[in-house]
Every structure is written in C-alpha cells, then in structure tokens.
Design an enzyme around this catalytic site. Structure first.
Site, PDB file in Angstrom:
ATOM      1  N   LYS A  99       0.796  -1.235   0.000  1.00 28.15           N
ATOM      2  CA  LYS A  99       0.000   0.000   0.000  1.00 28.15           C
ATOM      3  C   LYS A  99       0.828   1.283   0.000  1.00 28.15           C
ATOM      4  CE  LYS A  99      -3.363  -1.218  -0.682  1.00 28.15           C
ATOM      5  NZ  LYS A  99      -3.731  -2.038  -1.896  1.00 28.15           N
ATOM      6  N   HIS A 105       6.659  -7.514  -2.494  1.00 29.92           N
ATOM      7  CA  HIS A 105       6.559  -6.850  -1.185  1.00 29.92           C
ATOM      8  C   HIS A 105       7.556  -7.474  -0.202  1.00 29.92           C
ATOM      9  CE1 HIS A 105       3.179  -4.511  -2.334  1.00 29.92           C
ATOM     10  NE2 HIS A 105       2.279  -5.465  -2.302  1.00 29.92           N
ATOM     11  N   SER A 116      -4.348   2.714   4.605  1.00 26.60           N
ATOM     12  CA  SER A 116      -4.623   2.097   3.306  1.00 26.60           C
ATOM     13  C   SER A 116      -4.610   0.567   3.419  1.00 26.60           C
ATOM     14  CB  SER A 116      -3.567   2.573   2.299  1.00 26.60           C
ATOM     15  OG  SER A 116      -3.773   1.989   1.047  1.00 26.60           O
TER      16      SER A 116
HETATM   17  S1  PPS Z   1      -0.471  -3.036  -3.164  1.00 24.93           S
HETATM   18  O1  PPS Z   1      -1.726  -3.816  -3.191  1.00 24.93           O
HETATM   19  O2  PPS Z   1       0.217  -3.224  -1.899  1.00 24.93           O
HETATM   20  O3  PPS Z   1       0.387  -3.295  -4.298  1.00 24.93           O
HETATM   21  O4  PPS Z   1      -0.966  -1.513  -3.208  1.00 24.93           O
HETATM   22  P1  PPS Z   1      -0.123  -0.271  -3.736  1.00 24.93           P
HETATM   23  O5  PPS Z   1      -0.304  -0.139  -5.182  1.00 24.93           O
HETATM   24  O6  PPS Z   1       1.253  -0.331  -3.198  1.00 24.93           O
HETATM   25  O7  PPS Z   1      -0.819   0.960  -2.987  1.00 24.93           O
HETATM   26  C1  PPS Z   1      -2.178   1.282  -3.167  1.00 24.93           C
HETATM   27  C2  PPS Z   1      -2.337   2.722  -2.736  1.00 24.93           C
HETATM   28  O8  PPS Z   1      -1.750   3.576  -3.740  1.00 24.93           O
HETATM   29  C3  PPS Z   1      -2.754   4.445  -4.227  1.00 24.93           C
HETATM   30  N1  PPS Z   1      -2.516   4.763  -5.634  1.00 24.93           N
HETATM   31  C4  PPS Z   1      -2.307   6.009  -6.083  1.00 24.93           C
HETATM   32  N2  PPS Z   1      -2.218   7.187  -5.434  1.00 24.93           N
HETATM   33  C5  PPS Z   1      -2.031   8.290  -6.172  1.00 24.93           C
HETATM   34  N3  PPS Z   1      -1.943   8.281  -7.523  1.00 24.93           N
HETATM   35  C6  PPS Z   1      -2.027   7.132  -8.217  1.00 24.93           C
HETATM   36  N4  PPS Z   1      -1.937   7.138  -9.545  1.00 24.93           N
HETATM   37  C7  PPS Z   1      -2.212   5.922  -7.482  1.00 24.93           C
HETATM   38  N5  PPS Z   1      -2.332   4.607  -7.831  1.00 24.93           N
HETATM   39  C8  PPS Z   1      -2.522   3.926  -6.685  1.00 24.93           C
HETATM   40  C9  PPS Z   1      -4.044   3.684  -3.992  1.00 24.93           C
HETATM   41  O9  PPS Z   1      -5.162   4.519  -4.091  1.00 24.93           O
HETATM   42  C10 PPS Z   1      -3.784   3.136  -2.600  1.00 24.93           C
HETATM   43  O10 PPS Z   1      -3.807   4.168  -1.618  1.00 24.93           O
HETATM   44  P2  PPS Z   1      -5.109   4.597  -0.783  1.00 24.93           P
HETATM   45  O11 PPS Z   1      -4.614   5.552   0.254  1.00 24.93           O
HETATM   46  O12 PPS Z   1      -5.684   3.362  -0.177  1.00 24.93           O
HETATM   47  O13 PPS Z   1      -6.031   5.253  -1.760  1.00 24.93           O
END
Ligand code: PPS
Length: 297
Positions: free
Chosen positions: A49, A110, A140
């Site tokens: 996340k 991860h 998150s």
């Molecule tokens: S995972 O499942 O662990 O691989 O998730 P990961 O991709 O690492 O993290 C998911 C969070 O990143 C946010 N996210 C973004 N934020 C801003 N801009 C873009 N383009 C974007 N893409 C993914 C996503 O919304 C999750 O954060 P939260 O705070 O839950 O919204």
C-alpha cells in the site's frame, strides 16, 4: 483468478524465513528465493500500500514510450507479475507467469530486502523501492485487508493499528522494511522513492525514474505519462484499477483498490490518542535512521 470461483477463504498469516507472510506467499517462498532473474529485469519493491501499482504503471509506460494502448494490452497484474504470489488462490503463480514472459520483465514484490534473491544484485537488476509515510500506509492497508477477502482478516482498526505499530503485520515490521532498502540503496543502486514526492510533483519523479532506467524520452511523452498516471486517470483505467479482480476476492462494496490516493488521509482515521501513541513508538523505532518521511504536504 478463475471466474468460476465463488467462495474465497481468507488466508492465514504464517511465519516463513522469519517474516510474517500470507499463507499463499509463504507456501512458495523456497522457490521464490531460488529465482534467477535476467539482468534486464526490473524489480519494483515496496511495503504493501505504498504506491506500488503507481510505479508499475509508470515504468510500463516509460518502457513503451508512453503508448497508452500498448499499456492496456493486459491487466497490471499480468504486465507486472506479483513475484511471491503462489497459485493457492486459483490464479497462476508469479513464478509461472514470469517463466512465460521474455525479459525484460517488470517484477512486483513486497518482500523485505533480506528475502530478495541474491541474483537480483549479482545481475545488477534495476530496482525501484517505493515507500510512503507509515500513518497513511497503515490506513490504506487496513482498508485493503477488509475488502481483499483472500487476505487474513484484519479485525478491528484499533487492534490492527497496535499490530502495525509493534511490527506484527504482514511482510514484517514496516520499520525494518523501509530501513532495509534504505540502508542498501547506494550499494545496490536502488532508486528509493517516496509516495509523497510523487504527489507533490509527479513530473519530477517520472523524470527521475526515466533517468534511472537510462531512458531519454521527450517532454511531451513525459507529460503524457504524468497525465495517464494521475490518480483519477488510473482509477478510470480498467487495466490498472484492479476492477479486473473478481468481486468474490476484492469486495468493492467495502472499499476500492484505488481508494483515495491522498497524503494525510490518516487524519480521518486516527484519533488524537492513537496519533500520539503512534508518534511515540515511531520515534523509538526510527531513531537510528533519518529517512525523510512526510505525513502531510
Ligand atoms: S499493493 O496492493 O500493496 O500493491 O498496493 P499499492 O499499489 O502499493 O498501494 C495502493 C495505494 O496507492 C494508491 N494509488 C495512487 N495514489 C495516487 N496516484 C495514483 N496514480 C495511485 N495509484 C494507486 C491507492 O489509491 C492506494 O492508496 P489509498 O490511500 O488506499 O487510496
């Protein structure tokens, strides 16, 4: 994932090689640790996340000169296999997916630094680590574990926060995860990025990633990639927003994968007491490093 699958059982968390992992990852760990990458492969590592999918999409676009159509050729989880995912959930394992792809491959992980196969360093694979402040990460992750019905049950927010704070969540303590890559970043030529920097100035960070990948793309292409990877545009992209995961696994009536994408959302979830306790524990755990995290912009 199999479309026929109707009932998904939540996995359990088990210790493997000293790290708490979901059972669908732990069951695969020996084979994962024995993996030999190609020198041209790219490793994208993170604590869950932290913005992993954001980086995966940007890297795929950079490698394809910002071509949006090519980058909609398949879902993100096919374009960038999840390295340590086994086939326990009825999907193809990360290792099997990688076997069917020609290098250069984009590999998502991860795993903490100490579990990354040494071949990545021996082969000098380009590696990007993306991190995010601990408070937004735990919010998150909690929302995600609630909606991801294949992950271990997160229980109550208070209990989850206590486990995170004291390093008892999946993939090992957050503190050790971010420190592990931080300490190795220079020796291993790891590009260490912050979610908050990306939110602050995406163009600057995309340019930084481009340079790290030894690419030279025009300003127009970079601007296009920035536009394609804003939160709103990725949320609308069916090949990047994880709506391709069946509802039996990601219950979107609880939360979405592309949930909020903000810095500072933790303020809507932490009580003042929780925040004060968190800060106290955080200070102790992080006193030996100076990693420039920001909890607000
Ligand atoms: S995972 O499942 O662990 O691989 O998730 P990961 O991709 O690492 O993290 C998911 C969070 O990143 C946010 N996210 C973004 N934020 C801003 N801009 C873009 N383009 C974007 N893409 C993914 C996503 O919304 C999750 O954060 P939260 O705070 O839950 O919204």
């Amino acid at each position: 994932m199999s479309e026929n699958r109707k009932v998904v059982h939540r996995s359990t968390a088990v210790m493997a090689k000293g790290i708490l992992l979901p059972d669908y990852t732990a069951s695969n760990i020996e084979a994962v640790c024995a993996f030999r990458p190609d020198p041209s492969d790219f490793l994208i590592a993170s604590y869950p996340k932290s913005g992993t999918s954001w980086i995966l999409e940007i890297v795929d676009l950079l490698l394809h000169n910002g071509d949006a159509e090519i980058c909609r050729r398949a879902s993100l989880s096919v374009r960038a296999p999840f390295f340590e995912m086994s086939d326990r959930l009825g999907c193809q394992s990360g290792l099997d997916m990688l076997k069917e792809m020609n290098p250069p491959r984009i590999i998502k992980t991860h795993l903490p630094f100490q579990l990354i196969p040494s071949g990545f360093w021996e082969n000098k694979c380009k590696t990007i680590y993306i991190t995010r402040n601990a408070k937004d990460t735990v919010v998150s992750y909690y929302q995600f574990q609630q909606m991801n019905l294949s992950s271990p049950d997160p229980g109550s927010w208070e209990g989850y926060l206590q486990r995170f704070m004291h390093g008892r969540c999946l993939y090992g303590p957050w503190y050790d995860h971010v420190k592990g890559y931080w300490e190795e970043r220079k020796k291993r030529n790891i590009l260490y990025l912050f979610y908050e920097d990306m939110k602050e100035n995406l163009c600057r960070e995309v340019t930084r990633i481009m340079r790290y990948l030894d690419l030279s793309l025009s300003d127009d292409v970079i601007n296009r990639i920035v536009e394609l990877t804003t939160f709103n545009n990725m949320k609308e992209n069916p090949m990047a927003n994880y709506t391709f995961v069946p509802k039996e696994i990601f219950d979107t009536s609880i939360s979405c994968y592309m949930r909020k994408g903000e810095v500072g959302d933790w303020k809507n979830h932490f009580t003042p007491q929780q925040s004060a306790e968190f800060d106290k524990v955080y200070e102790t755990k992080m006193k030996d490093v100076n990693i420039p995290f920001r909890t607000e912009l």
